[in-house]
Design a protein around this motif. Structure first.
Motif, mmCIF file in Angstrom:
data_model
loop_
_atom_site.group_PDB
_atom_site.id
_atom_site.type_symbol
_atom_site.label_atom_id
_atom_site.label_comp_id
_atom_site.label_asym_id
_atom_site.label_seq_id
_atom_site.Cartn_x
_atom_site.Cartn_y
_atom_site.Cartn_z
ATOM 1 N N THR A 240 0.825 -1.213 0.000
ATOM 2 C CA THR A 240 0.000 0.000 0.000
ATOM 3 C C THR A 240 0.857 1.260 0.000
ATOM 4 O O THR A 240 0.432 2.302 -0.495
ATOM 5 C CB THR A 240 -0.942 0.008 1.215
ATOM 6 N N SER B 267 -4.138 -3.302 4.888
ATOM 7 C CA SER B 267 -2.871 -2.573 4.716
ATOM 8 C C SER B 267 -1.693 -3.342 5.294
ATOM 9 O O SER B 267 -0.743 -2.761 5.801
ATOM 10 C CB SER B 267 -2.954 -1.188 5.361
ATOM 11 N N ARG C 193 -6.449 0.081 1.021
ATOM 12 C CA ARG C 193 -5.943 -0.880 2.004
ATOM 13 C C ARG C 193 -5.882 -2.306 1.479
ATOM 14 O O ARG C 193 -5.338 -3.181 2.132
ATOM 15 C CB ARG C 193 -6.832 -0.870 3.259
#
Length: 554
Positions: free
Chosen positions: A297, A454, A486
């Motif tokens: 991410t 994430s 995420r």
């Protein structure tokens, strides 16, 4: 032994790796002797040499032993964000022959209480912004002493970067509930003679289990050293390595690859307290970072930056990480911008980060990579443990020097995750994978019910147990829902109690935000009149999960 991947092994790299019998503390001591005046840490341009790092950890270790009574094998909590104090504290704990317990700084009071009580930690290093969260637990749990750190104490006199408020904040006033970092640094009684051994427990990171209860993973100096050595050699590391330390150090990947590996090499860590894509770009350029270990991410966010072209990224030699699969389009953009292929890896808290990694220069996107040094990796049918071949989906088992020594005070849980196969003990990862003809592994699903937000593990059972504390919640089922940023985020499907029909989704979200870490609390709420249940009344979470995934595809 699984050897199918050997044809794709990194060039000029041995397939086996001897793990030193020395400790993690020895790594710092040796680098400090070799490179006393070299930069060990750069914290928003403030430089800390190896000699300073070594001397300060000795002072802190002396304080722990002589003033707070910390002894060999005691557990000491670290509850703070990335900072020079974090690096000093963990090495001081090891110097005192104690066990470091790194805790997620996103945790709230109710969540922090469990690892304190479970590990029986009496001392904690705490970032001052987190003091109000942990203060209620002083003397109400085993915790007796808090050493409070203000990150601003290690900032340069002038700073050109956009800094979080918690970094700029001056030290708070002294009170009887805490010991200031500066008070500890002024202590001048030397620590006791160091007698640490490679088989001693070194760190106790906590991970959640399928029941949602956190479990401490027992790692010795040697299990951690296995991945320190692996991380040092996989990418042909050298003392000239400059690592961007943007991953949180409480996380095993950050702990190993953004701290222990560079220190072992005698390299430099360019430390960030919190992720900021513009600051990261400027730090890479100014300090000529060579390595960036991250979660996917971060890469997505970094490459989406409209200011990206302003930064010279030519110093980067390797960009690697994991947490979740990197979208193919993002991987291609990274290659266009840097000329580097993203090297994904795979590991768990139980394996103190990496068991699989993509070879630099031979990486495949959305792939876990190949087994690391001395890792025997098998794919088996979860119930029968029958070994499976290429293209067949089964549970991933690993045997290797980085595998943990069991869960803290949980012999039954420990027994459940180890199996014997071909005369070896393998750890059951709980992940469903497959591998191709080249010996590269790919994740398919999870045996365990887990959400990956994430890169952080969220166990639905833990979230559900907290959600039932809300008076409006009659029944609750936690599932994941796709999230562009995420990868996955947490969703709660809820049946409301009678009399609470006017409750809104936002009210539930706001309440949960106060009770759970930011990555755990539900960001999406759906109210329903009924939940699918089995004949025994068990909520069929998989039905809801499958329906959610279908909805996202339509």
């Amino acid at each position: 032994m699984f050897t199918r991947h050997y044809d794709h092994w990194p060039e000029r790299t041995p397939k086996r790796l001897s793990i030193p019998e020395t400790t993690l503390l020895d790594n710092l001591a040796i680098s400090a002797r070799r490179y006393p005046n070299k930069r060990a840490i750069i914290y928003y341009d403030q430089e800390i040499t190896y000699q300073q790092l070594y001397e300060e950890q000795k002072r802190v270790a002396g304080y722990l032993q002589h003033e707070l009574g910390v002894k060999k094998g005691d557990r000491v909590l670290i509850y703070m964000q990335n900072s020079p104090q974090y690096v000093i504290a963990i090495h001081a704990i090891l110097r005192a022959e104690a066990i470091a317990v790194p805790i997620n700084p996103m945790m709230v009071t109710e969540e922090v209480k469990f690892p304190i009580e479970d590990s029986e930690a009496t001392v904690a290093f705490v970032g001052q912004e987190l003091f109000e969260r942990i203060k209620p637990l002083l003397n109400m749990t085993p915790l007796k002493h808090v050493i409070l750190a203000a990150y601003s104490e290690y900032l340069p006199e002038s700073c050109e970067y956009e800094l979080p408020d918690v970094v700029k904040a001056p030290p708070i006033g002294k009170d009887s509930n805490h010991i200031s970092w500066q008070e500890v640094l002024r202590y001048d009684q030397a620590p006791l003679a160091y007698k640490g051994e490679s088989g001693d427990l070194a760190v106790l990171p906590y991970t959640s289990g399928t029941t949602g209860l956190p479990k401490g993973c027992k790692h010795t100096h040697k299990t951690v050293q296995a991945n320190v050595m692996s991380g040092s050699h996989w990418g042909n590391g050298s003392p000239e390595a400059v690592a961007l330390g943007g991953l949180p150090l409480f996380h095993v990947t950050g702990l190993v690859h953004c701290m222990f590996v560079p220190i072992h090499l005698g390299g430099t860590v360019v430390l960030m307290t919190r992720w900021n894509r513009d600051v990261a770009g400027r730090l890479i350029e100014k300090h000529e970072c060579t390595n960036w270990t991250n979660i996917s991410t971060m890469v997505v966010d970094f490459l989406a930056n409209p200011n990206l072209s302003n930064y010279n990224l030519s110093s980067l030699l390797a960009v690697n990480g994991g947490g979740a699969a990197l979208p193919k389009a993002v991987g291609e953009k990274l290659f266009e911008v840097t000329g580097l292929r993203y090297a994904e890896g795979y590991g768990l808290t139980e394996t103190i980060s990496t068991t699989h990694s993509n070879p630099i220069g031979k990486a495949k996107l959305q792939c876990l990579g190949i087994p690391s040094f001395d890792v025997d990796s098998r794919v088996v049918e979860p119930l029968t443990l029958q070994e499976l071949g290429p293209g067949q989906e089964g549970e991933l088992l690993v045997n290797g020097p980085q595998v943990f020594k069991g869960y803290w005070n949980r012999p039954e849980d420990t027994a459940q995750v180890f199996v014997e196969l071909d005369g070896k003990t393998f750890f059951r990862t709980g992940d469903i994978v497959t591998y191709d003809e080249d010996g590269y592994f790919y994740i398919v699903d999870r045996v365990k019910r887990m959400i990956n937000s994430s890169g952080f593990k969220v166990w639905p059972a833990e979230v559900e147990s907290k959600m039932y504390a809300h008076p409006a919640v009659q029944q609750c089922c936690i599932i994941s829902t796709p999230d562009a940023r995420r990868g996955e985020t947490v969703k709660a499907v809820i049946i409301l109690n009678d009399g609470y029909e006017s409750t809104t989704e936002q009210e539930i979200i706001d309440w949960a935000k106060e009770k759970m870490a930011a990555y755990k609390y539900p960001r999406v709420i759906e109210f329903t009149k009924e939940l699918p249940v089995s004949g025994s009344g068990k909520i069929l979470w998989r039905k809801l999960q499958d329906a959610e995934l279908q909805k996202s595809k339509s």
